[in-house]
Write an enzyme that holds these catalytic residues in place. Sequence first.
Site, PDB file in Angstrom:
ATOM      1  CD1 TRP A  52       4.669  -4.434   3.379  1.00  0.00           C
ATOM      2  CD2 TRP A  52       5.076  -4.955   1.237  1.00  0.00           C
ATOM      3  NE1 TRP A  52       3.556  -5.066   2.883  1.00  0.00           N
ATOM      4  CE2 TRP A  52       3.773  -5.392   1.574  1.00  0.00           C
ATOM      5  CE3 TRP A  52       5.542  -5.154  -0.056  1.00  0.00           C
ATOM      6  CZ2 TRP A  52       2.945  -6.039   0.667  1.00  0.00           C
ATOM      7  CZ3 TRP A  52       4.714  -5.785  -0.964  1.00  0.00           C
ATOM      8  CH2 TRP A  52       3.435  -6.223  -0.610  1.00  0.00           C
ATOM      9  CE  LYS A  61      14.801  10.543  -2.013  1.00  0.00           C
ATOM     10  NZ  LYS A  61      14.762  10.583  -0.525  1.00  0.00           N
ATOM     11  CD1 TRP A  71       7.583   1.477   8.972  1.00  0.00           C
ATOM     12  CD2 TRP A  71       7.454   0.209   7.150  1.00  0.00           C
ATOM     13  NE1 TRP A  71       8.161   2.184   7.954  1.00  0.00           N
ATOM     14  CE2 TRP A  71       8.098   1.426   6.815  1.00  0.00           C
ATOM     15  CE3 TRP A  71       7.266  -0.743   6.153  1.00  0.00           C
ATOM     16  CZ2 TRP A  71       8.551   1.702   5.531  1.00  0.00           C
ATOM     17  CZ3 TRP A  71       7.716  -0.466   4.874  1.00  0.00           C
ATOM     18  CH2 TRP A  71       8.342   0.736   4.571  1.00  0.00           C
ATOM     19  CG  ASP A  99       0.682   2.459   4.694  1.00  0.00           C
ATOM     20  OD1 ASP A  99       0.049   2.278   5.738  1.00  0.00           O
ATOM     21  OD2 ASP A  99       1.841   2.056   4.506  1.00  0.00           O
ATOM     22  N   PRO A 154       0.808  -1.228   0.000  1.00  0.00           N
ATOM     23  CG  PRO A 154       0.088  -0.929   2.215  1.00  0.00           C
ATOM     24  CD  PRO A 154       0.829  -1.893   1.322  1.00  0.00           C
ATOM     25  CD  GLN A 202       9.065  -0.635   0.795  1.00  0.00           C
ATOM     26  OE1 GLN A 202       8.747  -1.123   1.871  1.00  0.00           O
ATOM     27  NE2 GLN A 202       9.043   0.669   0.576  1.00  0.00           N
ATOM     28  CE  LYS A 256       6.181  15.654  -5.404  1.00  0.00           C
ATOM     29  NZ  LYS A 256       4.986  15.632  -4.539  1.00  0.00           N
TER      30      LYS A 256
END
Length: 1279
Positions: A567, A600, A527, A85, A46, A563, A603
């Site tokens: 996750w 990276k 988590w 999430d 999610p 992840q 924005k």
Amino acid sequence: MASVPEHINFPAEEEKILKLWKDIDAFKTSVKQSKGKPRFSFYDGPPFATGLPHYGHILAGTIKDVATRWAHQSGFHVERRFGWDCHGLPVEYEIDKTLGIKGPEDVAKMGIEAYNAECRKIVMRYSNEWETIVTRLGRWIDFQNDYKTMYPWFMETIWWVFQQLYNKGLVYQGYKVMPYSTACNTPLSNFESGQNYKEVTDPAVIISFPLEESPDVSIIAWTTTPWTLPSNLACCVNADLDYVKVKDKSSGKVYIMMEARLVALFKSEEEYTILEKFKGKTLEGKKYKPLFPYFESMGKTNGAFRVLLGSYVTAESGTGVVHQAPYFGEDDYQTCLKYKIISKDMKMVCPIDASGKFTEEVTHFKGMYFKDADKEIMKKLKAEGRLVHQGTAKHNYPFCWRSETPLMYKAVPSWFIRVEQATQKLLDNNQKTYWVPDFVKEKRFANWLRDARDWAVSRNRYWGTPIPLWVSEDGEEIVCVGSIEELKELSGVELKDLHRENVDKVTIPSKMGKGVLRRVSEVFDCWFESGSMPYAQAHFPFEHKKEFEESFPADFIAEGVDQTRGWFYTLLVLSTLLFGKPPFKNLVVNGLVLAEDGQKMSKRKKNYPDPVEIVNKFGADALRLYLINSPSVRAENLRFKEAGVRDVLKDVFLPWYNAYRFLMQNIDRLEREEGVTYVYNEDTVKVSENYMDRWILSFTQSLITFVRKEMALYHLYTVTPRLIRFVDQLTNWYVRMNRKRLKGDGGVDDCRQALDSFYSVLFSMTKVMAPFTPFLTELMYQNLRRYQPQSPTSKEDTRSVHFLMLPQPRAILIDTKIENAVSSMQTVIELGRVIRDRKTMPVKYPLKEVVAIHQDPSALEDIRSLEKYIVQELNVRYLTTTTNKEKYGVRLKAEPDHRVLGARLKGDFKNVMKDIQQLTDAQLVAFQKSGEITVGGHVLAREDLRIMYSVEDKVAGKSEQYEAHSEGELLVLLDVSPDQSMLDEGVAREVINRIQKLRKKANLAPQDEITVFYQASSNLTRIISEFSDFIFSTIKQPLAVYPAQGEQLIKESSEIKSDKIELAIVRRGTASGAPSSSTTSHLAPAPVKNGVKPNCRFLNLTLLGAVAQEGFTGRQGTLLLENPVGSFPLAAKDLAAEAQRVFGVRGQTVKVFEDAARTKQFSPDSKMADYSTRTLYISGSSNQSGPTPAGVTTPVCHFANVEVIRSKGKAEKGTLLLENPRGDTLSVDQLVDQVRAVFGVNSSTVTVSKTRDNKGALTSATVKDVLSLHSETLYAIIS
């Protein structure tokens, strides 16, 4: 068939496909179709909806979509539910920024209910945008039947999961030094803190700790966190390393530090004197003067402010002495706990509050933010003489992944899940899973599991699932609640929502007489929620128990490599602790998507293009294919480049689309011209015997076999490049080499075989590629499916390509020998093209010879078997294959792998390199066989040397004649010495190129009836005339000299080499196909003169329902059935083409009839001798009749007979037509050209004369009317 436009706007077409899918409810329909099939379970990790999807989401989403679409089309039932999430820091941090909340006291003022109400407002802020973008990208997933971590039924399962762990004794409360976010007022797990390390420059200070026993001697410690110094309780050294008592010559002060770390304080040995040397163990227990008075009392009560021993102290950095602030460092905590300076149940020495500010205990720095206090602390220590050295250090430091603020390591009370005791089980379960790529599982993930720590699952926050623990005031009675119903039974309160504003009000009566139990204040780490999603999305065990048990573990999951500690880890921990088995079977890990400069994506920096703009510009399929054909599917990072997406469009989709369009055009042409209905039935179609048809069919079936095998292993990184290569093989090889067959040049049967092969391949691969490029394959399928057999009784829904199952490989079509042979052919052609490029010799210009040299006779046999394609593609006259490289002055030479051998041989490399260059051809041939050779005393293997071919400078002049290029063991030589005829042919090809470009510029389709008129220099006119048949065979339209007559569509002037040419394209004929007024009316046949007949047999032609073109006007003509007498007999199968040439209608479809009424069609199997002196009728598309001279048994056209006079050779007789068609009279020069063509005269001089010598030579001056030569005998004098 819907027309296929020449130009395509991919994004616009994708929008149309989206509408189609919506109209037929494609996704839900496909899921319904698969009901009852074996289940393929998939978990979707999610995302948060508080931000818009980025390329990382799109990459992972595309991988998920490809795999689940593939599973569906492989015959599985695949449920795909989107998840959200909703809890945790991402949401709370946004609210804290918006409302200006600085700490827990601000939340207390507004109340948890109001705070959570604000969180609830923004939690699905961008959910509509997510659905729009995900859908636009072609991903099929269920948004209506989604799961959200804030749904009460989801949260209830979270309670159940926790209760299971609690009942197993896996839950405890304790203190632990953890990464702590002061901006978010909460601890983070280790895997959260590992997500955002940054390189920072921090103060690096050396502090003195004067010993009580000798105040003039100080042990000195180094730290980059001055803010921890007020909490110092001890110092630590390594027991086994050497320490020294050293005198600083400049200050006279005496310090104790590690010998190996003297460089931390002194620049040279002259700056100090070593007074004493000893092991670190000697220092154990020595007491020192505290830095600050805040916790001075602990020296007496707890034995603080002394030297301790710890093996984690190394000689890598600092002074070899580590200051101990036990509640701000894990090693410090464990060491001080061991020496009983602190205990688990004592009050913590942690004078920093939840917001990172010093508390009242630290009077000098009270209220200061911990990082801001560094300067003030150093200032105070300097004033008190405790600051020995001050500098800076650049190092990596963890930052909060949400707030981008520096973390601190801080001891906090927390609820823990015991994980350390399950390390081996976690490792065992990890081995039961399959990861792509494998190294992430075996290295990165396994290493993380080996160092697994107990998991702090509680957070001191508000918007989350409340931890379901109710505790008495003294903490002795604890009740763990596992469901809404259980809470109702215990408290009498039934809740509809499980958030804090509701749950915190509920109390449970004590069963031990302790009044009421109240819920602990913490909520779960988000988590913990995402790690529980396999159970919570099904509301297990309260609902869907059977469905869950059938689909657990999941068949497939996929997310980014970040992840690994997120996750993937939480899924495995909870699954192992709950059920003792892994939560998934197969996992695809993708790399990170970075900006083009390797940074990276940000924005703020705007260093990447908006994904929506990319889709609007190039389409979703292009973005999808770019991402899944990148290093990211191997868990490597991808530097995103907009040009890469554009290249997919240019290099893959446009050629693929054009191939599909070409197929559709030629099916349409076949149906229109032959009056047939095209249907492709795989069960009844006859497999083609054509070599290239067999190759593309075999190649496709081998590819399907490969793709099915590799997709079963989730190897996207092997599959996608092969699928892209298929497009190249189809467009640049099969279609390119079979264009004329597909256009019908080889006859209807051959055309049908080619179209069937092409259709079969394109239809099969449309299904195979549908999961990868769902839009473009759907676009093609909607046309292709029209040619599938329609069965009124079939219940199969074929409205979308995504409803179809993947094709099974047809082993009967696979012929590896053909595939290998074509591969060898392609290598020869590609090497030849490289040579042409290198010599700047375009393929338009023919060359004499290509030589293929290989030591394997079977490889040469493969190459020879495809000679006609090699000769055609390289535009050479002939191919030579040989194993004799010496004949062409070719030898082997070796090049060392400089990097590999240089590192291995070091100083010997130069000498060995010289010896390598001296290796003989014989030695290298032996090396190729054995794979090993000794050079300069060193044994070298295949990977150490690169074997190449070289052409000697002086071998019978061949070095100048031939240019070479090689790949592996194959060497290609190209004869690059041109002759004039080859140069002329190249110019003719240039003319074709200009014509085709002009047609394209005028937006003309191949079937549009036109005439191309030209006006050129004399040299260019000569070349066009000589190569007129060659030019026509390509452009398939009449070519005539100026002036241009008719409706002019486009005109353009240009230069070819130094010759000028003007081209004009004119629309040919009228809508009805009736002849224009300029067409010559019916003329009487040529008269019979003195009973003279042609030397050669003949027949007459009459044109019906069409207009003569290419500058011709007549509609009656004569065809010679042989010429010279007894030579080059006309075959029945060639008659139609010859008739088209006579009347200049080579671009039109014609049929040949034996009668003017057009009731009996001429058979290509007829015997031509039976038709001598007869008239045949050439019929165009119109039904209009034409001149039908009856009873004519003599040539319609005027003629002359001719005899050849040579100095050597046999005498030959023939016939010259003085006009053809009737009314289109030839010039004297054209008569001479006719003689050359008939008798095969190229370089010799030809004179056409009325006498046996040159006295009666025909010239334009002596012959004013060529028709006056009718029925005479002429003499062709060749000298």
